[in-house]
Write an enzyme that holds these catalytic residues in place. Structure first.
Site, PDB file in Angstrom:
ATOM      1  N   ASP A 116      -2.396  10.093 -10.081  1.00  0.00           N
ATOM      2  CA  ASP A 116      -2.094   8.969 -11.363  1.00  0.00           C
ATOM      3  C   ASP A 116      -0.922   8.554 -11.543  1.00  0.00           C
ATOM      4  O   ASP A 116      -0.083   7.519 -11.847  1.00  0.00           O
ATOM      5  CB  ASP A 116      -2.958   9.091 -12.366  1.00  0.00           C
ATOM      6  CG  ASP A 116      -4.503   9.265 -12.236  1.00  0.00           C
ATOM      7  OD1 ASP A 116      -4.987   8.656 -11.147  1.00  0.00           O
ATOM      8  OD2 ASP A 116      -5.405   9.966 -12.832  1.00  0.00           O
TER       9      ASP A 116
ATOM     10  N   ASP B 250       0.651  -1.249  -0.070  1.00  0.00           N
ATOM     11  CA  ASP B 250      -0.031  -0.087  -0.016  1.00  0.00           C
ATOM     12  C   ASP B 250       0.797   1.330   0.027  1.00  0.00           C
ATOM     13  O   ASP B 250       1.746   1.338   0.717  1.00  0.00           O
ATOM     14  CB  ASP B 250      -0.822  -0.141   1.135  1.00  0.00           C
ATOM     15  CG  ASP B 250      -1.979   0.909   1.368  1.00  0.00           C
ATOM     16  OD1 ASP B 250      -3.031   0.814   0.526  1.00  0.00           O
ATOM     17  OD2 ASP B 250      -1.577   2.263   1.756  1.00  0.00           O
TER      18      ASP B 250
ATOM     19  N   GLU C 217      -4.799   2.346  -3.969  1.00  0.00           N
ATOM     20  CA  GLU C 217      -3.486   2.602  -4.026  1.00  0.00           C
ATOM     21  C   GLU C 217      -2.879   0.973  -3.439  1.00  0.00           C
ATOM     22  O   GLU C 217      -1.495   1.253  -2.920  1.00  0.00           O
ATOM     23  CB  GLU C 217      -3.068   3.652  -3.193  1.00  0.00           C
ATOM     24  CG  GLU C 217      -3.134   3.714  -1.915  1.00  0.00           C
ATOM     25  CD  GLU C 217      -4.609   4.037  -1.541  1.00  0.00           C
ATOM     26  OE1 GLU C 217      -5.045   4.516  -0.085  1.00  0.00           O
ATOM     27  OE2 GLU C 217      -5.551   4.143  -2.038  1.00  0.00           O
TER      28      GLU C 217
END
Length: 267
Positions: free
Chosen positions: A156, A139, A182
């Site tokens: 992004d 993560d 994410e």
């Protein structure tokens, strides 16, 4: 009488035109024979004309058939090319549809569907051959802050750069994909948890070394990772949950670190 070197037909006609020979007993048979000969010659000539006309018609028909056949062959060739082109388009379309259904459009990594397919294959193989298998959850730390402070466009970009680094650092036998948001999942076949930690620490360090430009400044990101080793008695969902719990432990312990499921509790 005609000269000996005159054609035979002319000599016979001269004989038959000579009235002084009519009393000759051979005159009558010769006249009948000559008449039969001329009739036969006319028939042969007529047959020849018919034969020539038939041959001419046959050649014309053959020429026409050849043209028709050539035209049909050209049409078939065109149809075959169109068919080949259509089949290639369908093949490419099926590949594109397959790609779209199994890969994340932003990062290009496998999506959850493809990851679950690979997880099923690898857990089945691990059970069948008693081979090690490790699963990791990764993560990006404080990713919401990146979006809030710099906008989703940079968010992004961070996702794409982290995906690129992660894919470059894992081994050929491994697979990483976007699990959602994410969060990423990494599958490490034929790998026990200690060996998996070596690969994953390399991934974590490479992510921390990333530098992304934002105007005149650069930003960095880090990632937390939880890893678990698959056990025969568990399903791959159980192993994912263990890796997820290890990930939560890594975040609670300060982030930018790796936690092993076998070294922590599950409560």
């Amino acid at each position: 009488m005609g000269a000996p070197d005159e054609p035979l037909e002319e000599r016979i006609e001269q004989l038959l035109e000579n009235d002084s020979l009519r009393d000759d007993p051979l005159f009558q048979p010769l006249e009948e024979l000559w008449a039969a000969h001329r009739d036969l010659a006319r028939r042969i000539e007529r047959i020849s004309r018919i034969s020539d006309a038939y041959q001419s018609l046959t050649k014309e028909n053959e020429k026409h058939l050849t043209k028709r056949l050539d035209k049909q062959l050209r049409q078939l060739s065109k149809v075959a090319r169109i068919s080949d082109h259509y089949q290639k388009m369908m093949h490419d379309l099926n590949l594109a549809l397959r790609e779209a259904s199994t890969h994340d459009p932003l990062t290009g990594l496998g999506n959850r569907r493809l990851l679950l397919e690979r997880l099923k294959e690898e857990t089945d193989r691990s059970h069948r051959y008693a081979r090690p298998l490790s699963i990791a959850m990764l993560d990006i730390d404080y990713f919401k802050r990146v979006n809030d402070d710099h906008g989703h466009e940079l968010g992004d970009q961070v996702l794409m750069e982290v995906s690129r680094v992660m894919d470059a650092q894992i081994r050929d036998q491994d697979m990483c994909g976007r699990w959602g948001g994410e969060e990423f999942l990494i599958i490490l076949p034929e790998t026990n948890i200690s060996s998996a930690c070596q690969v994953l620490d390399r991934v974590r360090e490479a992510i921390a070394a990333l530098r992304m430009r934002v105007g005149d400044e650069s930003i960095t990101v880090t990632a937390s990772i939880g890893v678990a080793s698959h056990r025969d008695a568990d399903t791959y969902s159980d192993t994912i949950n263990q890796a997820d719990w290890a990930l939560l432990t890594a975040k609670r312990s300060g982030r930018n670190r790796l936690a092993r499921a076998d070294e922590i509790g599950t409560d």
